[in-house]
Scaffold this active site. Structure first.
Site, PDB file in Angstrom:
ATOM      1  N   SER A 255      34.804  65.011  15.668  1.00 43.30           N
ATOM      2  CA  SER A 255      35.850  66.016  15.753  1.00 43.30           C
ATOM      3  C   SER A 255      35.378  67.137  16.670  1.00 43.30           C
ATOM      4  CB  SER A 255      36.168  66.579  14.373  1.00 43.30           C
ATOM      5  OG  SER A 255      35.090  67.411  13.978  1.00 43.30           O
ATOM      6  N   LYS A 256      36.233  68.118  16.813  1.00 40.95           N
ATOM      7  CA  LYS A 256      35.937  69.245  17.691  1.00 40.95           C
ATOM      8  C   LYS A 256      34.631  69.944  17.293  1.00 40.95           C
ATOM      9  CE  LYS A 256      38.450  72.595  20.165  1.00 40.95           C
ATOM     10  NZ  LYS A 256      39.656  73.035  20.723  1.00 40.95           N
ATOM     11  N   ARG A 257      34.413  69.952  16.003  1.00 41.52           N
ATOM     12  CA  ARG A 257      33.194  70.564  15.459  1.00 41.52           C
ATOM     13  C   ARG A 257      31.925  69.975  16.094  1.00 41.52           C
ATOM     14  NH1 ARG A 257      30.979  68.758  10.740  1.00 41.52           N
ATOM     15  NH2 ARG A 257      32.637  67.213  10.559  1.00 41.52           N
TER      16      ARG A 257
END
Ligand code: GLU
Length: 493
Positions: A255-257
């Site tokens: 994910s973006k994380r």
């Protein structure tokens, strides 16, 4: 290695902006097509109107273009198929559904959403897995027609065998088998007449003569359904290649994380498409030795499905930055200047508005050697180059004063430095360096102390390109004015 040309497709659903994982799939498709002299087809799977996202198709096309994944058939370029948008291919799916109903492989079902919800609830409370119970398997045609006339929703379901196994060969995983008892009658045509993914892509892969289906591992568990549809239609299965998941460094879903993003975000963040191409090729594939930096052609030459791994690939943003730096360093100065110009000109994140546009290309070209070595992303350039373009910098007094020095000693040192600045001739990096090394020892300072104060004075920053090259580029007048200003700042603060 595959013999003969493949026909492969990338079949995204336009339900959002294209993600980096999708690009990896498209990239593997493209590599196989280019390696074997085959075709790479782009097909838009837009039958789910509820999840259709405005702008998604444009984003998919623009992303593929930016990554250099040109398609041989599909939107904009055309091809032998009537359309490469599933929403425009409805007749293929309805005739396939009719054939399946005709042979008894599928049937119509008029169970209401309420009944299905009750069924699910009952299954759940009894601890059974959810799934359709086959109530409509043998409903007479008249009853279905009656429901239809009443305006009740009618779907088409595949009649799945109650027992037995279905198995298929996957290039990455080998033989994959499923127990059919676990598969309940699933929907292939929705009540709005739109096919589900299962039916539509099987029909299209056949119609478009797709030889190899590359897609994410999450589709493995659906593949038995696809095999049943193929059997029902009497068509041959393509070769399946389920690509390993891409996980973050903590091994959770990407994910973006994890620094992973939408496909085009990388362009906006100053990555080079060549670097991403190389990086993504290594997410799930390896050339079989330690080589990491490989150009497009080399990857096309070396790519092989035999070396696609069945364990998850780990997305490492540090490795991506490193690789991007490698690609930036391999650019010529002119090429880099051309790549930097739009980044520096960008009203958001580029040089400050006060710097007149158009940005001076020649000046950028002169300055690129100063930052070329250290640049990992193009979008780092505005900050690194800003002080060359503005009239004044605002050094922070606390930063001008170096370790083991105080204001008074710093002011004294800068006064001397300013004085020497006027006499340096020619005003070039080498001469500047020898003049200021000599000054440091005359003043009994370590070079780092004097140079540190001068750097902050001239650039306004503690970290900047090499000092004497920088001073030469700023010029005698600019350096003198900035040192004077730094002295002033120290005296008034
Ligand atoms: N439309 C599907 C998706 O977006 C394609 C899956 C496949 O390649 O078969 O994931």
């Amino acid at each position: 290695m595959i013999e003969g040309p493949v026909r492969v497709r990338f079949a995204p659903s336009p339900t959002g902006m294209l993600h980096i994982g999708g690009v990896r799939t498209a990239l593997f498709d493209w590599l196989l097509a280019r390696q074997t002299g085959g075709q790479f087809i782009l097909r838009i799977e837009d039958t789910d109107r509820a999840r259709y996202t405005e702008g998604a198709v444009e984003d998919i096309k623009e992303s593929l273009r930016w990554y250099g994944l040109d398609w041989d058939e599909g939107p904009d370029v055309g091809g032998p198929a009537e359309s490469y948008f599933q929403s425009q291919r409805g007749s293929y799916y309805s005739s396939a559904a009719e054939r399946l109903i005709g042979s008894g492989a599928a049937y119509e079902c008029d169970c209401t959403p309420q009944r299905l919800a009750r069924l699910r609830a009952a299954q759940q409370s009894a601890g059974h897995p959810p799934g359709y119970d086959g109530r409509c398997r043998n409903r007479p045609r008249e009853e279905i027609d009656h429901s239809r006339r009443q305006g009740l929703p009618v779907v088409v379901r595949m009649r799945t065998p109650d027992r037995g196994r279905v198995s298929f060969h996957d290039v990455v995983r080998g033989e994959v088998g499923f127990d059919l008892a676990r598969l309940t009658d699933f929907v292939i045509m929705k009540s709005d007449g739109m096919p589900t993914y299962h039916l539509a892509h099987v029909v299209d892969d056949h119609e478009m003569r797709i030889t190899h289906v590359l897609r994410g591992e999450e589709w493995i568990s659906s593949t038995p359904r696809h095999i049943l549809i193929q059997r029902g239609l009497g068509i041959e299965a393509p070769v399946y290649v389920h690509l390993p998941l891409i996980l973050g460094k903590d091994r959770s879903k990407l994910s973006k994380r994890h620094g992973a993003d939408q496909a085009l975000a990388y362009r906006d963040q100053g990555f080079l498409p060549e670097a991403l191409f190389n990086f993504l090729a290594l997410l799930g594939w390896s050339p079989g030795d330690d080589t990491e930096v490989m150009g497009r052609d080399e990857i096309v030459g070396r790519f092989s499905l035999d070396r696609v791994s069945d364990s998850p690939a780990i997305f490492d943003p540090d490795k991506l930055s490193w690789m991007n730096g490698v690609y930036i360093r391999s650019m010529g100065n002119d090429e880099l200047a051309d790549a930097l110009l739009p980044v520096l000109s960008d009203p958001r994140g580029g040089l400050p508005e006060s710097v007149p546009r158009p940005i001076d290309r020649e000046r950028v070209r002169e300055l690129t050697p100063l930052i070329h070595e250290r640049l990992k992303r193009l979008d780092e350039a505005p900050e690194l180059l800003e002080f060359f373009f503005v009239d004044e910098v605002s050094p922070n007094p606390a930063e001008i004063v170096q370790r083991k020095m105080d204001r008074a000693s710093t002011v004294a040192a800068l006064r001397e430095a300013l004085d020497r600045c006027r006499g340096v001739d020619p005003f070039e990096a080498e001469v500047l360096e020898s003049v200021y090394r000599a000054l440091a020892s005359e003043l009994g300072l370590r070079a780092g102390q004097l140079f540190g104060s001068m750097r902050v004075a001239v650039t306004g920053r503690r970290v900047a390109p090499p000092l004497f090259d920088t001073m030469a580029a700023v010029g005698r007048g600019g350096c003198a004015a900035r040192m004077e200003r730094a002295i002033e700042v120290l005296e008034i603060s």
